[in-house]
Design a protein around this motif. Structure first.
Motif, short mmCIF file in Angstrom:
data_model
loop_
_atom_site.label_atom_id
_atom_site.label_comp_id
_atom_site.label_asym_id
_atom_site.label_seq_id
_atom_site.Cartn_x
_atom_site.Cartn_y
_atom_site.Cartn_z
N ASN A 1 -6.97 63.16 34.59
CA ASN A 1 -6.64 62.95 33.17
C ASN A 1 -5.99 61.59 32.98
OD1 ASN A 1 -7.66 65.28 31.97
ND2 ASN A 1 -5.81 66.43 32.43
N LEU A 2 -5.07 61.23 33.86
CA LEU A 2 -4.44 59.91 33.77
C LEU A 2 -5.50 58.81 33.91
CD1 LEU A 2 -1.13 59.90 35.85
CD2 LEU A 2 -1.40 59.73 33.39
N TYR A 3 -6.31 58.95 34.92
CA TYR A 3 -7.30 57.91 35.23
C TYR A 3 -8.31 57.72 34.09
CZ TYR A 3 -10.96 55.39 37.76
OH TYR A 3 -11.90 54.47 38.15
N HIS A 4 -8.79 58.82 33.53
CA HIS A 4 -9.86 58.74 32.54
C HIS A 4 -9.39 58.61 31.10
CE1 HIS A 4 -13.09 59.36 35.35
NE2 HIS A 4 -12.46 60.41 35.86
N HIS A 5 -8.17 59.05 30.79
CA HIS A 5 -7.81 59.17 29.38
C HIS A 5 -6.64 58.32 28.92
CE1 HIS A 5 -10.80 62.25 28.86
NE2 HIS A 5 -10.32 62.86 29.93
N MET A 6 -6.08 57.50 29.77
CA MET A 6 -5.00 56.65 29.29
C MET A 6 -5.59 55.47 28.52
SD MET A 6 -3.52 54.34 32.38
CE MET A 6 -3.65 55.48 33.70
N ASP A 7 -4.86 55.02 27.51
CA ASP A 7 -5.32 53.88 26.72
C ASP A 7 -4.68 52.61 27.26
OD1 ASP A 7 -6.95 55.34 24.98
OD2 ASP A 7 -5.23 55.88 23.72
N GLU A 8 -5.48 51.55 27.33
CA GLU A 8 -4.97 50.27 27.80
C GLU A 8 -4.09 49.65 26.74
OE1 GLU A 8 -6.60 46.18 29.85
OE2 GLU A 8 -7.78 48.00 29.92
N THR A 9 -2.92 49.20 27.16
CA THR A 9 -1.94 48.67 26.22
C THR A 9 -1.78 47.17 26.35
OG1 THR A 9 -0.14 49.01 27.78
CG2 THR A 9 -0.62 50.82 26.27
N SER A 10 -1.23 46.61 25.30
CA SER A 10 -0.83 45.20 25.33
C SER A 10 0.23 45.04 24.28
CB SER A 10 -2.02 44.29 25.03
OG SER A 10 -2.53 44.58 23.75
N GLY A 11 1.29 44.42 24.64
CA GLY A 11 2.23 44.10 23.60
C GLY A 11 3.64 44.59 23.76
N GLU A 12 4.29 44.50 22.64
CA GLU A 12 5.73 44.59 22.49
C GLU A 12 6.41 45.79 23.15
OE1 GLU A 12 7.00 42.65 19.23
OE2 GLU A 12 5.30 41.39 19.71
N GLY A 13 6.33 46.97 22.54
CA GLY A 13 7.07 48.12 23.03
C GLY A 13 6.45 48.76 24.25
N ALA A 14 5.17 48.51 24.49
CA ALA A 14 4.46 49.16 25.58
C ALA A 14 4.24 48.19 26.73
CB ALA A 14 3.11 49.68 25.09
N ALA A 15 4.14 48.73 27.92
CA ALA A 15 3.80 47.90 29.08
C ALA A 15 2.37 47.41 28.89
CB ALA A 15 3.91 48.71 30.36
N THR A 16 2.02 46.33 29.53
CA THR A 16 0.69 45.77 29.40
C THR A 16 -0.23 46.34 30.47
OG1 THR A 16 1.63 43.75 28.52
CG2 THR A 16 -0.61 43.61 29.32
N GLY A 17 -1.46 46.68 30.07
CA GLY A 17 -2.46 47.15 31.02
C GLY A 17 -2.63 48.65 30.99
N ARG A 18 -3.04 49.20 32.13
CA ARG A 18 -3.29 50.64 32.24
C ARG A 18 -2.17 51.30 33.05
NH1 ARG A 18 -7.86 53.27 31.84
NH2 ARG A 18 -7.68 54.17 33.91
N SER A 19 -0.95 51.09 32.61
CA SER A 19 0.20 51.59 33.34
C SER A 19 0.49 53.05 33.02
CB SER A 19 1.43 50.75 33.00
OG SER A 19 2.51 51.11 33.81
N ALA A 20 0.87 53.79 34.04
CA ALA A 20 1.22 55.20 33.88
C ALA A 20 2.28 55.55 34.91
CB ALA A 20 -0.01 56.08 34.08
N ILE A 21 2.84 56.75 34.78
CA ILE A 21 3.81 57.23 35.75
C ILE A 21 3.38 58.63 36.20
CG2 ILE A 21 5.39 58.20 34.03
CD1 ILE A 21 7.69 57.18 35.94
N PHE A 22 3.68 58.91 37.45
CA PHE A 22 3.33 60.19 38.03
C PHE A 22 4.43 60.59 39.00
CE2 PHE A 22 1.93 61.73 42.16
CZ PHE A 22 1.53 63.01 41.83
N MET A 23 4.84 61.86 38.95
CA MET A 23 5.82 62.38 39.91
C MET A 23 5.43 63.80 40.30
SD MET A 23 9.55 61.17 38.55
CE MET A 23 9.31 61.61 36.85
#
Length: 183
Positions: free
Chosen positions: A63-85
């Motif tokens: 789900n992370l790999y296929h469904h995250m949206d690529e970000t760019s900009g101010e409040g969000a990290a840039t790229g396809r960043s995610a966290i997993f624990m």
């Protein structure tokens, strides 16, 4: 230097087995699955629990790999960043994921998650078969079976949240509990 010690101590206190933040790639997915499988072997987990954790983990990571949206900009990290624990407390594994998504996608995902959460075990089974048989695909190429499969395998409601980051992005978190006393 005390920040890293505090971080380490928090991970120890919360029994975090593995934590990752960054770009989710197919190579990373393979590595994470190998690491967790090895850790569960070392912990001498029973095969049934190992299989359940592994299968749910695969769904969460896909789900992370296929469904995250690529970000760019101010409040969000840039790229396809995610966290997993993944951690273990009181005999149960907790798989926690977080990723950015466009605000315009929040309502649709929330509705889908609420739909899954509203179904009984038998209804989930029927819904899974219905989606499998109708052949519909989402915009990102999946059939939407992942969340249904997670709910079926864990026997738990999907615990999730959306945090609005800015006018364009929200941060989606999913917390899944997997234990032996579930279906």
């Amino acid at each position: 230097m005390t920040d890293i010690f505090d971080f380490y101590h928090n991970m120890e206190r919360n029994n975090i087995l593995l934590s990752f933040k960054g770009d989710i790639t197919s190579e990373l997915l393979t590595s994470i699955l190998q690491i967790i499988e090895s850790k569960m072997d070392t912990m001498h987990e029973e095969p049934r629990l190992k299989k359940k954790v592994y299968n749910v983990l695969v769904e969460c990571l896909q789900n992370l790999y296929h469904h995250m949206d690529e970000t760019s900009g101010e409040g969000a990290a840039t790229g396809r960043s995610a966290i997993f624990m993944i951690g273990k407390t009181n005999g149960a594994y907790h798989i926690i994921t977080g990723n950015y998504l466009f605000n315009e996608n929040v309502a649709g995902l929330k509705n889908r998650l609420d739909d899954v959460n509203s179904l009984s075990k038998e209804e989930l089974k029927d819904y899974y078969k219905q989606i499998l048989n109708n052949g519909e695909m989402s915009l990102k190429g999946g059939g939407g079976l992942g969340m249904i499969d997670i709910a079926r395998k864990t026997g738990q409601k999907l615990e999730y949240d959306f945090l609005k980051v800015d006018d364009k992005f929200s941060f989606f978190t999913l917390n899944i509990k997997v234990s032996t006393n579930q279906q």
